[in-house]
Design a protein around this motif. Structure first.
Motif, mmCIF file in Angstrom:
data_model
loop_
_atom_site.group_PDB
_atom_site.id
_atom_site.type_symbol
_atom_site.label_atom_id
_atom_site.label_comp_id
_atom_site.label_asym_id
_atom_site.label_seq_id
_atom_site.Cartn_x
_atom_site.Cartn_y
_atom_site.Cartn_z
ATOM 1 N N GLU A 65 -50.133 20.932 64.354
ATOM 2 C CA GLU A 65 -49.990 21.893 65.454
ATOM 3 C C GLU A 65 -48.771 21.602 66.319
ATOM 4 N N ASP A 118 -55.819 22.492 54.234
ATOM 5 C CA ASP A 118 -56.912 22.970 55.091
ATOM 6 C C ASP A 118 -57.010 24.489 55.000
ATOM 7 N N LYS A 121 -58.561 26.509 57.971
ATOM 8 C CA LYS A 121 -57.731 26.616 59.165
ATOM 9 C C LYS A 121 -56.557 27.584 58.958
#
Length: 156
Positions: A65, A118, A121
């Motif tokens: 992130e 992921d 996500k």
């Protein structure tokens, strides 16, 4: 599988070619995008070879992130068929369709890297896209050249 994208259509003023703008999620994007690289033995492609270090870096930054991908990708649906693909303000694609990456191959592959680590996500991660509708490979190459020769590095 059928993928539907809400789009706004426009006509390119110089060439009268059709394009559309919208948002697509990572899952279908990564499955539909194809890169047409230039090689010494086959000079029909025009993209630079994929830099795996850059791809992994983008992927890791997404996972951690540290970045968003706020700028749009430039893609082209070469095999565009108006009656099959365009329904008002909806662009309909199937898994048999190919979106050629004109600009953004490293961002797509970086997102694919993150998706592989992921899926839950990143499967619904949205990216802005401009999609040429039926552009020729030569026109793609021209746009790639303009985008990549006219851009300038930012001074530190």
């Amino acid at each position: 599988m059928i993928h539907t994208i809400q789009v706004q259509k426009s006509i390119m003023p110089r060439t009268n070619l059709l394009r559309c703008h919208g948002f697509i999620t990572a899952d279908p994007l990564c499955r539909l995008v194809h890169v047409d690289p230039y090689t010494m033995t086959d000079d029909t492609g025009y993209q630079r070879m994929l830099n795996q270090t850059r791809v992994a870096g983008i992927g890791r930054q997404l996972i951690n992130e540290e970045i968003d991908l706020p700028t749009g990708l430039l893609l082209n649906l070469r095999e565009f068929e108006p009656t099959r693909h365009l329904h008002g303000e909806l662009l309909t694609l199937t898994d048999d369709d190919v979106l050629y990456a004109v600009d953004g191959q490293h961002r797509v592959k970086g997102l694919e890297y993150a998706l592989s680590k992921d899926y839950w996500k990143f499967g619904k991660y949205e990216l802005s896209v401009d999609i040429g509708l039926g552009w020729t490979k030569e026109y793609e190459r021209e746009q790639f050249h303009v985008i990549n020769t006219e851009s300038r590095n930012i001074d530190p």
